[in-house]
Scaffold this motif. Structure first.
Motif, PDB file in Angstrom:
ATOM      1  N   GLN A   1       4.456   4.696   7.964  1.00 47.87           N
ATOM      2  CA  GLN A   1       4.065   3.126   7.926  1.00 47.87           C
ATOM      3  C   GLN A   1       2.607   3.217   7.306  1.00 47.87           C
ATOM      4  OE1 GLN A   1       5.977   0.261   8.311  1.00 47.87           O
ATOM      5  NE2 GLN A   1       3.993  -0.470   7.327  1.00 47.87           N
ATOM      6  N   LYS A   2       1.642   3.983   7.645  1.00 54.87           N
ATOM      7  CA  LYS A   2       0.253   4.184   7.005  1.00 54.87           C
ATOM      8  C   LYS A   2       0.580   4.099   5.338  1.00 54.87           C
ATOM      9  CE  LYS A   2      -2.517   5.795  10.696  1.00 54.87           C
ATOM     10  NZ  LYS A   2      -3.560   6.781  11.229  1.00 54.87           N
ATOM     11  N   VAL A   3       1.335   5.216   4.920  1.00 56.71           N
ATOM     12  CA  VAL A   3       1.406   5.325   3.679  1.00 56.71           C
ATOM     13  C   VAL A   3       2.095   3.813   3.074  1.00 56.71           C
ATOM     14  CG1 VAL A   3       2.827   6.454   1.865  1.00 56.71           C
ATOM     15  CG2 VAL A   3       1.781   7.735   3.808  1.00 56.71           C
ATOM     16  N   ARG A   4       3.151   3.190   3.334  1.00 54.13           N
ATOM     17  CA  ARG A   4       3.615   1.998   2.907  1.00 54.13           C
ATOM     18  C   ARG A   4       2.418   1.056   2.839  1.00 54.13           C
ATOM     19  NH1 ARG A   4       8.250   3.540   6.155  1.00 54.13           N
ATOM     20  NH2 ARG A   4       7.614   2.341   7.669  1.00 54.13           N
ATOM     21  N   ASP A   5       1.618   0.723   4.209  1.00 56.23           N
ATOM     22  CA  ASP A   5       0.489  -0.114   4.300  1.00 56.23           C
ATOM     23  C   ASP A   5      -0.303   0.084   2.881  1.00 56.23           C
ATOM     24  OD1 ASP A   5       1.724  -1.060   6.513  1.00 56.23           O
ATOM     25  OD2 ASP A   5       0.326  -0.276   7.745  1.00 56.23           O
ATOM     26  N   TYR A   6      -0.629   1.240   2.862  1.00 52.91           N
ATOM     27  CA  TYR A   6      -1.806   1.475   1.664  1.00 52.91           C
ATOM     28  C   TYR A   6      -1.246   1.330   0.471  1.00 52.91           C
ATOM     29  CZ  TYR A   6      -4.467   4.291   5.062  1.00 52.91           C
ATOM     30  OH  TYR A   6      -5.455   4.714   5.857  1.00 52.91           O
ATOM     31  N   PHE A   7      -0.027   1.732  -0.032  1.00 50.37           N
ATOM     32  CA  PHE A   7       0.654   1.503  -1.118  1.00 50.37           C
ATOM     33  C   PHE A   7       0.732  -0.147  -1.395  1.00 50.37           C
ATOM     34  CE2 PHE A   7       2.445   5.921  -1.833  1.00 50.37           C
ATOM     35  CZ  PHE A   7       1.153   6.276  -2.365  1.00 50.37           C
ATOM     36  N   SER A   8       1.412  -0.919  -0.511  1.00 47.67           N
ATOM     37  CA  SER A   8       1.455  -2.348  -0.457  1.00 47.67           C
ATOM     38  C   SER A   8       0.203  -2.876  -0.762  1.00 47.67           C
ATOM     39  CB  SER A   8       2.091  -2.837   0.872  1.00 47.67           C
ATOM     40  OG  SER A   8       3.147  -2.455   0.988  1.00 47.67           O
ATOM     41  N   ALA A   9      -0.866  -2.317  -0.324  1.00 46.80           N
ATOM     42  CA  ALA A   9      -2.233  -2.986  -0.684  1.00 46.80           C
ATOM     43  C   ALA A   9      -2.913  -2.528  -1.980  1.00 46.80           C
ATOM     44  CB  ALA A   9      -3.317  -2.711   0.555  1.00 46.80           C
ATOM     45  N   GLY A  10      -2.176  -1.638  -2.714  1.00 47.45           N
ATOM     46  CA  GLY A  10      -2.964  -1.204  -3.971  1.00 47.45           C
ATOM     47  C   GLY A  10      -3.347   0.372  -4.065  1.00 47.45           C
ATOM     48  N   THR A  11      -3.241   1.059  -2.943  1.00 47.73           N
ATOM     49  CA  THR A  11      -3.959   2.556  -3.058  1.00 47.73           C
ATOM     50  C   THR A  11      -3.094   3.095  -4.169  1.00 47.73           C
ATOM     51  OG1 THR A  11      -4.901   2.377  -0.734  1.00 47.73           O
ATOM     52  CG2 THR A  11      -4.225   4.425  -1.562  1.00 47.73           C
ATOM     53  N   SER A  12      -3.786   4.066  -5.080  1.00 47.10           N
ATOM     54  CA  SER A  12      -3.104   4.929  -5.736  1.00 47.10           C
ATOM     55  C   SER A  12      -2.548   6.067  -5.471  1.00 47.10           C
ATOM     56  CB  SER A  12      -4.041   5.049  -6.976  1.00 47.10           C
ATOM     57  OG  SER A  12      -4.671   3.982  -7.781  1.00 47.10           O
ATOM     58  N   GLU A  13      -3.146   6.685  -4.643  1.00 49.68           N
ATOM     59  CA  GLU A  13      -2.698   7.819  -3.913  1.00 49.68           C
ATOM     60  C   GLU A  13      -2.878   8.142  -2.583  1.00 49.68           C
ATOM     61  OE1 GLU A  13      -3.759  11.862  -5.731  1.00 49.68           O
ATOM     62  OE2 GLU A  13      -3.931  10.849  -7.842  1.00 49.68           O
ATOM     63  N   VAL A  14      -2.176   8.747  -1.767  1.00 52.38           N
ATOM     64  CA  VAL A  14      -2.341   8.996  -0.267  1.00 52.38           C
ATOM     65  C   VAL A  14      -2.064  10.450  -0.027  1.00 52.38           C
ATOM     66  CG1 VAL A  14      -1.568   8.569   2.185  1.00 52.38           C
ATOM     67  CG2 VAL A  14      -1.475   6.527   0.475  1.00 52.38           C
ATOM     68  N   TRP A  15      -2.973  11.087   0.252  1.00 50.69           N
ATOM     69  CA  TRP A  15      -2.712  12.577   0.738  1.00 50.69           C
ATOM     70  C   TRP A  15      -2.614  12.798   2.235  1.00 50.69           C
ATOM     71  CZ3 TRP A  15      -7.532  15.001  -2.077  1.00 50.69           C
ATOM     72  CH2 TRP A  15      -7.520  14.827  -3.255  1.00 50.69           C
ATOM     73  N   LEU A  16      -1.624  13.398   2.572  1.00 48.61           N
ATOM     74  CA  LEU A  16      -1.142  13.803   3.949  1.00 48.61           C
ATOM     75  C   LEU A  16      -1.486  15.200   4.386  1.00 48.61           C
ATOM     76  CD1 LEU A  16       2.203  11.761   4.792  1.00 48.61           C
ATOM     77  CD2 LEU A  16      -0.288  10.750   5.192  1.00 48.61           C
ATOM     78  N   VAL A  17      -2.639  15.504   5.066  1.00 50.89           N
ATOM     79  CA  VAL A  17      -3.032  16.936   5.081  1.00 50.89           C
ATOM     80  C   VAL A  17      -2.525  17.387   6.621  1.00 50.89           C
ATOM     81  CG1 VAL A  17      -5.126  18.302   5.158  1.00 50.89           C
ATOM     82  CG2 VAL A  17      -5.036  16.272   3.689  1.00 50.89           C
ATOM     83  N   LEU A  18      -1.911  18.760   6.652  1.00 50.37           N
ATOM     84  CA  LEU A  18      -1.624  19.044   7.804  1.00 50.37           C
ATOM     85  C   LEU A  18      -2.225  20.444   8.027  1.00 50.37           C
ATOM     86  CD1 LEU A  18       0.820  17.479   6.884  1.00 50.37           C
ATOM     87  CD2 LEU A  18       2.463  19.039   8.185  1.00 50.37           C
ATOM     88  N   PRO A  19      -3.363  20.400   8.818  1.00 49.15           N
ATOM     89  CA  PRO A  19      -3.984  21.503   9.060  1.00 49.15           C
ATOM     90  C   PRO A  19      -3.609  22.763   9.466  1.00 49.15           C
ATOM     91  CG  PRO A  19      -5.230  19.534  10.025  1.00 49.15           C
ATOM     92  CD  PRO A  19      -3.803  19.214   9.585  1.00 49.15           C
ATOM     93  N   ARG A  20      -2.737  22.757  10.430  1.00 51.83           N
ATOM     94  CA  ARG A  20      -2.206  23.788  11.014  1.00 51.83           C
ATOM     95  C   ARG A  20      -1.047  24.691   9.903  1.00 51.83           C
ATOM     96  NH1 ARG A  20       0.130  21.875  17.031  1.00 51.83           N
ATOM     97  NH2 ARG A  20      -1.570  22.373  18.081  1.00 51.83           N
ATOM     98  N   GLN A  21      -0.593  23.802   9.343  1.00 52.79           N
ATOM     99  CA  GLN A  21       0.275  24.437   8.429  1.00 52.79           C
ATOM    100  C   GLN A  21      -0.491  24.703   6.970  1.00 52.79           C
ATOM    101  OE1 GLN A  21       0.643  21.509  10.036  1.00 52.79           O
ATOM    102  NE2 GLN A  21       2.454  22.173  11.311  1.00 52.79           N
ATOM    103  N   GLU A  22      -1.651  24.293   6.800  1.00 55.86           N
ATOM    104  CA  GLU A  22      -2.392  24.455   5.524  1.00 55.86           C
ATOM    105  C   GLU A  22      -1.645  23.905   4.327  1.00 55.86           C
ATOM    106  OE1 GLU A  22      -4.368  28.140   5.160  1.00 55.86           O
ATOM    107  OE2 GLU A  22      -5.293  28.074   6.857  1.00 55.86           O
TER     108      GLU A  22
END
Length: 191
Positions: A126-147
């Protein structure tokens, strides 16, 4: 924890005080959960790498997880406001009328979300959709444990996956910049 509020305004959010860690989801103020040291450290690593580039090239502003972005609002109030763990706003995306002491009136150019072990997949999507709906160009999802980094582009339906010792060419937003995942996931050296 959700605090129900009708017609949330920027004034309502500012009245909560500078220590309040909240977002607005579907018109309701939602408290953000505390994060651990690893989460914060990874976010700091990313912020420092991007900030060094942005300062050198005067290409925009990099923020940590304290800036609230008003992604969707109307006369009835704020519908969606998010606080990414790290964000970048390109110079050309900064409104000239923005009061630098208030939440950002729009979307970041880049939103980085560092995942915590208790994050729910549907909430993250939902966060990714919210950002893109508002005009964000890129979203990075970072998983620390899995690097691992999942890099989403608004203009593509394909998600780019980077693992462990990979290098990310982030030239679409930061021309000429590549990031080594080893630098993103570097742990503190205390010895």
């Amino acid at each position: 924890m959700t605090v129900a509020t009708q017609h949330v305004t920027v004034a309502d959010l500012l009245r909560l005080g500078s220590d309040a860690r909240v977002e607005v989801v579907e018109g309701e103020i939602v408290e953000m959960t505390p994060v651990g040291g690893l989460h914060n450290w990874i976010a700091k690593n990313i912020m420092q790498l991007l900030d060094a580039y942005a300062r050198e090239h005067k290409s925009g502003l990099v923020f940590t997880d304290s800036l609230l972005y008003i992604l969707s609002a109307s006369d009835a109030g704020i519908r969606t406001a998010r606080v990414p763990d790290v964000s970048f706003v390109a110079k050309h995306d900064i409104p000239s009328e923005w009061d630098f002491e208030r939440p950002f009136p729009g979307a970041p150019t880049l939103a980085v979300e560092v995942m915590s072990p208790d994050d729910q997949l549907e909430d993250v999507e939902q966060k990714v959709r919210d950002y893109f709906s508002a005009g964000t160009s890129e979203v990075w999802l970072v998983l620390p444990r899995q690097e691992t980094v999942y890099r989403h582009f608004r203009s593509e339906s394909v998600v780019h996956l980077y693992r462990a010792q990979a290098t990310m060419d982030v030239g679409t937003l930061f021309p000429g910049l590549t990031l080594d995942l080893a630098d993103i996931f570097r742990r503190p050296e205390l010895d």
